[in-house]
Design an enzyme around this catalytic site. Structure first.
Site, PDB file in Angstrom:
ATOM      1  N   HIS A  28      41.467  45.336  41.008  1.00 25.89           N
ATOM      2  CA  HIS A  28      41.821  46.402  40.066  1.00 25.89           C
ATOM      3  C   HIS A  28      41.317  47.775  40.500  1.00 25.89           C
ATOM      4  O   HIS A  28      41.330  48.714  39.704  1.00 25.89           O
ATOM      5  CB  HIS A  28      41.265  46.089  38.668  1.00 25.89           C
ATOM      6  N   HIS A  38      35.366  39.076  46.218  1.00 27.96           N
ATOM      7  CA  HIS A  38      36.100  39.100  44.957  1.00 27.96           C
ATOM      8  C   HIS A  38      37.348  38.236  45.128  1.00 27.96           C
ATOM      9  O   HIS A  38      38.351  38.672  45.699  1.00 27.96           O
ATOM     10  CB  HIS A  38      36.463  40.558  44.646  1.00 27.96           C
ATOM     11  N   HIS A  66      35.108  37.966  40.250  1.00 30.36           N
ATOM     12  CA  HIS A  66      36.518  37.981  39.836  1.00 30.36           C
ATOM     13  C   HIS A  66      36.860  36.967  38.754  1.00 30.36           C
ATOM     14  O   HIS A  66      37.651  37.264  37.870  1.00 30.36           O
ATOM     15  CB  HIS A  66      37.490  37.814  41.011  1.00 30.36           C
TER      16      HIS A  66
HETATM   17 FE   FE2 Z   1      39.210  41.027  39.642  1.00 29.73          FE
END
Ligand code: FE2
Length: 255
Positions: free
Chosen positions: A68, A148, A173
């Protein structure tokens, strides 16, 4: 040398909870460096300059991110002036930001590397090859990796691949803390997922009703951050000052 690595901080609620808990924890445990994953720290997902600043002002030294990272436009310029906020290193070189940061602690240097998994995620460069290239140029006693990634198998495989080459590999994550913290055979600290910093009664930080509606109807559903009591999930790594290897890894859930 003590390093605290904190799981995905969720929105304003997570940032505020971290601010409430971190300063005291740092003092009590004599923590030298704090790393937190901030890719969900902004209200409405992603990371903003304001949420990054909030984490840094609360005592976080380096912020890692993930899939993100580019969700909010405002962060792009912020990367130019704030090297301690990093994006996954296996994005293309032309992508905004840097994939690692070297923290100068005076008598020691500590590198933090962020990587994104490629199983069930974006088809970025191979995280294993990206690490090979980075390890050729990074010359630090302490190297910490925030991987992640979605798949537990991919995270464990990278842990073993880097065993003995870095101080620790921690996963982020999935927002669910795993109980598999260990020191791998060659001295690298490892955990599949740090967990998250945010509301306990939630689905990965989101109001459960929103997620239930999405899964039952398969229609677009607005995800709102859940409310209520929070928890900060993290690991404390005690690293050997001679070798940089991990002597102890302790899993923490602070309420
Ligand atoms: Fe994530």
């Amino acid at each position: 040398m003590k390093v605290l690595m904190i799981g995905d901080v969720i929105s304003q609620l997570g940032c505020d909870f971290l601010r409430q808990k971190l300063p005291q924890l740092k003092r009590e445990m004599k923590i030298d460096v704090v790393i937190a994953n901030g890719e969900n720290s902004a209200v409405g997902n992603g990371i903003l300059p304001t949420s990054a600043k909030s984490l840094l002002d609360s005592g976080v030294d380096i912020i890692t991110t993930g899939n993100h990272v580019y969700k909010r436009f405002e962060i792009l310029n912020y990367f130019e002036e704030n090297d301690q906020v990093i994006r996954p290193a296996n994005f293309p070189d032309s992508a905004s930001g840097k994939g690692y940061y070297i923290y100068d602690g005076g008598y020691y240097q500590l590198a933090v590397i962020n990587l994104l998994g490629t199983s069930f995620m974006e088809p970025l460069a191979c995280p294993f090859e990206t690490m090979d290239k980075l390890l050729e140029k990074i010359d630090c006693k302490y190297i910490l990796v925030d991987f992640h990634a979605e798949a537990t198998g991919e995270k464990k495989a990278l842990g073993y691949y880097l065993d003995g080459k870095v101080s620790a590999v921690v996963g982020t994550h999935t927002h669910v803390q795993t109980a598999d913290e260990q020191i791998l055979p060659q001295g690298t600290g490892f955990i599949t997922d740090l967990g998250m910093t945010g509301p306990i009664d939630s689905v990965l930080g989101v109001n459960p009703q929103n997620v239930i509606t999405r899964l039952r109807t398969h229609m677009p559903t607005r995800f709102e951050v859940a409310e209520g009591k929070c928890r900060m999930e993290c690991v404390l790594l005690e690293l050997c000052e001679k070798t940089g290897k991990c002597n102890h890894i302790t899993r923490l859930r602070i309420e």
